[in-house]
Design a protein around this motif. Structure first.
Motif, mmCIF file in Angstrom:
data_model
loop_
_atom_site.group_PDB
_atom_site.id
_atom_site.type_symbol
_atom_site.label_atom_id
_atom_site.label_comp_id
_atom_site.label_asym_id
_atom_site.label_seq_id
_atom_site.Cartn_x
_atom_site.Cartn_y
_atom_site.Cartn_z
ATOM 1 N N ASP A 27 -30.502 24.061 49.733
ATOM 2 C CA ASP A 27 -29.835 23.859 48.700
ATOM 3 C C ASP A 27 -29.402 22.521 48.177
ATOM 4 O OD1 ASP A 27 -30.010 27.162 48.279
ATOM 5 O OD2 ASP A 27 -28.009 26.875 49.463
ATOM 6 N N LYS A 28 -30.274 21.691 48.796
ATOM 7 C CA LYS A 28 -30.084 20.228 48.510
ATOM 8 C C LYS A 28 -31.682 19.748 47.844
ATOM 9 C CE LYS A 28 -28.916 15.704 50.334
ATOM 10 N NZ LYS A 28 -28.510 15.062 51.587
ATOM 11 N N TYR A 29 -31.451 18.812 46.771
ATOM 12 C CA TYR A 29 -32.787 18.204 46.620
ATOM 13 C C TYR A 29 -33.163 17.145 47.496
ATOM 14 C CZ TYR A 29 -32.730 20.706 42.299
ATOM 15 O OH TYR A 29 -32.959 21.707 41.275
ATOM 16 N N HIS A 30 -34.494 16.802 47.733
ATOM 17 C CA HIS A 30 -35.075 16.094 48.900
ATOM 18 C C HIS A 30 -36.140 15.488 47.963
ATOM 19 C CE1 HIS A 30 -32.830 17.366 52.151
ATOM 20 N NE2 HIS A 30 -33.030 18.564 51.654
ATOM 21 N N TYR A 31 -36.164 13.909 48.025
ATOM 22 C CA TYR A 31 -37.099 13.192 47.126
ATOM 23 C C TYR A 31 -38.035 12.417 47.744
ATOM 24 C CZ TYR A 31 -33.694 14.722 43.486
ATOM 25 O OH TYR A 31 -32.926 15.450 42.684
ATOM 26 N N ILE A 47 -36.788 21.245 47.033
ATOM 27 C CA ILE A 47 -35.533 22.129 47.541
ATOM 28 C C ILE A 47 -35.825 22.955 48.332
ATOM 29 C CG2 ILE A 47 -35.274 23.308 45.194
ATOM 30 C CD1 ILE A 47 -32.326 23.019 45.501
ATOM 31 N N VAL A 48 -35.024 23.218 49.428
ATOM 32 C CA VAL A 48 -35.280 24.561 50.251
ATOM 33 C C VAL A 48 -34.055 25.527 50.088
ATOM 34 C CG1 VAL A 48 -35.647 24.993 52.682
ATOM 35 C CG2 VAL A 48 -36.550 22.903 51.883
ATOM 36 N N GLU A 49 -34.523 26.490 49.604
ATOM 37 C CA GLU A 49 -33.365 27.631 49.542
ATOM 38 C C GLU A 49 -33.494 28.592 50.781
ATOM 39 O OE1 GLU A 49 -33.957 29.138 45.740
ATOM 40 O OE2 GLU A 49 -33.073 27.655 44.702
ATOM 41 N N GLU A 50 -32.858 29.658 50.844
ATOM 42 C CA GLU A 50 -32.747 30.718 52.050
ATOM 43 C C GLU A 50 -34.306 31.332 52.247
ATOM 44 O OE1 GLU A 50 -31.417 32.008 55.484
ATOM 45 O OE2 GLU A 50 -30.357 30.656 54.085
ATOM 46 N N ASN A 51 -34.936 31.613 50.894
ATOM 47 C CA ASN A 51 -35.976 32.282 50.955
ATOM 48 C C ASN A 51 -37.228 31.709 50.478
ATOM 49 O OD1 ASN A 51 -35.148 34.529 52.664
ATOM 50 N ND2 ASN A 51 -33.887 35.172 50.861
ATOM 51 N N ASP A 52 -36.832 30.401 49.841
ATOM 52 C CA ASP A 52 -37.761 29.798 48.818
ATOM 53 C C ASP A 52 -37.879 28.342 49.388
ATOM 54 O OD1 ASP A 52 -38.849 32.276 47.337
ATOM 55 O OD2 ASP A 52 -36.764 32.166 46.502
ATOM 56 N N ILE A 53 -39.039 27.650 48.674
ATOM 57 C CA ILE A 53 -39.184 26.399 48.760
ATOM 58 C C ILE A 53 -39.734 26.057 47.230
ATOM 59 C CG2 ILE A 53 -40.197 24.439 49.765
ATOM 60 C CD1 ILE A 53 -40.400 25.760 52.452
ATOM 61 N N TRP A 54 -38.999 25.081 46.669
ATOM 62 C CA TRP A 54 -39.497 24.516 45.188
ATOM 63 C C TRP A 54 -39.932 23.120 45.255
ATOM 64 C CZ3 TRP A 54 -39.845 28.626 41.800
ATOM 65 C CH2 TRP A 54 -39.030 29.697 42.326
ATOM 66 N N PHE A 55 -41.131 22.855 44.747
ATOM 67 C CA PHE A 55 -41.423 21.489 44.619
ATOM 68 C C PHE A 55 -41.385 21.228 43.140
ATOM 69 C CE2 PHE A 55 -43.561 22.805 48.426
ATOM 70 C CZ PHE A 55 -43.473 22.083 49.144
ATOM 71 N N TYR A 56 -41.021 19.922 42.849
ATOM 72 C CA TYR A 56 -40.917 19.280 41.592
ATOM 73 C C TYR A 56 -41.560 17.960 41.516
ATOM 74 C CZ TYR A 56 -37.307 22.759 41.309
ATOM 75 O OH TYR A 56 -36.219 23.930 41.366
ATOM 76 N N LEU A 57 -42.120 17.641 40.324
ATOM 77 C CA LEU A 57 -42.404 16.298 39.777
ATOM 78 C C LEU A 57 -41.252 15.800 38.890
ATOM 79 C CD1 LEU A 57 -44.533 14.331 39.872
ATOM 80 C CD2 LEU A 57 -45.600 15.310 37.756
ATOM 81 N N ILE A 58 -40.722 14.597 39.257
ATOM 82 C CA ILE A 58 -39.613 14.150 38.472
ATOM 83 C C ILE A 58 -39.958 12.871 37.618
ATOM 84 C CG2 ILE A 58 -37.336 13.264 38.824
ATOM 85 C CD1 ILE A 58 -38.293 15.411 41.466
ATOM 86 N N CYS A 59 -39.699 12.708 36.444
ATOM 87 C CA CYS A 59 -40.009 11.638 35.876
ATOM 88 C C CYS A 59 -38.635 10.931 35.736
ATOM 89 C CB CYS A 59 -40.658 11.892 34.498
ATOM 90 S SG CYS A 59 -40.811 10.396 33.258
ATOM 91 N N ASP A 60 -38.431 9.682 36.218
ATOM 92 C CA ASP A 60 -37.122 9.060 36.055
ATOM 93 C C ASP A 60 -36.700 8.233 34.727
ATOM 94 O OD1 ASP A 60 -36.032 9.785 38.487
ATOM 95 O OD2 ASP A 60 -36.563 8.118 39.385
ATOM 96 N N LYS A 61 -38.044 8.067 33.842
ATOM 97 C CA LYS A 61 -37.927 7.290 32.649
ATOM 98 C C LYS A 61 -37.404 8.052 31.410
ATOM 99 C CE LYS A 61 -39.971 3.658 30.228
ATOM 100 N NZ LYS A 61 -41.045 2.719 30.341
ATOM 101 N N PHE A 62 -37.623 9.339 31.263
ATOM 102 C CA PHE A 62 -37.456 9.855 30.005
ATOM 103 C C PHE A 62 -36.162 10.806 29.943
ATOM 104 C CE2 PHE A 62 -42.218 10.198 29.597
ATOM 105 C CZ PHE A 62 -42.443 9.077 28.846
#
Length: 114
Positions: A27-31, A47-62
């Motif tokens: 439950d913590k974002y890793h970048y 972010i790793v949850e108990e039963n899921d793993i979610w991947f993200y693309l993050i734009c820091d400028k907008f």
């Protein structure tokens, strides 16, 4: 998209290995470190949850811009690889790009796929 419209698109590729996902703090974002593409900083996140793993693309400028979009594509995920050929396909030419932990996970996955 057709080939004619693809030539006008801005395209870039990012690659990062998140090591030992199952043991990451939950439950913590890793970048990944930020990469600049077209003068815009981008990061990959997970972010790793108990039963899921979610991947993200993050734009820091907008920050503050309400509407924009980007098409993304995840090429390979270790958990989805079923054949030795798929595993071999992700191995980089420069073997030092992967840590020993990643090599171990790939080896175990390749061995179990036989």
């Amino acid at each position: 998209k057709s080939c004619s419209t693809m030539s006008n698109d801005k395209v870039f590729q990012m690659r990062h290995v998140f090591v030992d996902l199952l043991n990451m703090e939950k439950d913590k974002y890793h970048y990944s470190p930020a990469e600049i593409h077209f003068n815009i900083p981008w990061k990959l996140g997970v972010i790793v949850e108990e039963n899921d793993i979610w991947f993200y693309l993050i734009c820091d400028k907008f920050h503050g811009i309400e509407e924009w979009s980007i098409d993304t594509n995840i090429e390979k995920c270790l958990s989805e690889m079923k054949t030795l050929a798929e595993i071999v396909d992700v191995v980089p030419e420069d073997a030092d790009q992967f840590s020993p932990t990643v090599w171990k996970e790939l080896f175990l996955k390749a061995y179990s796929s036989k």
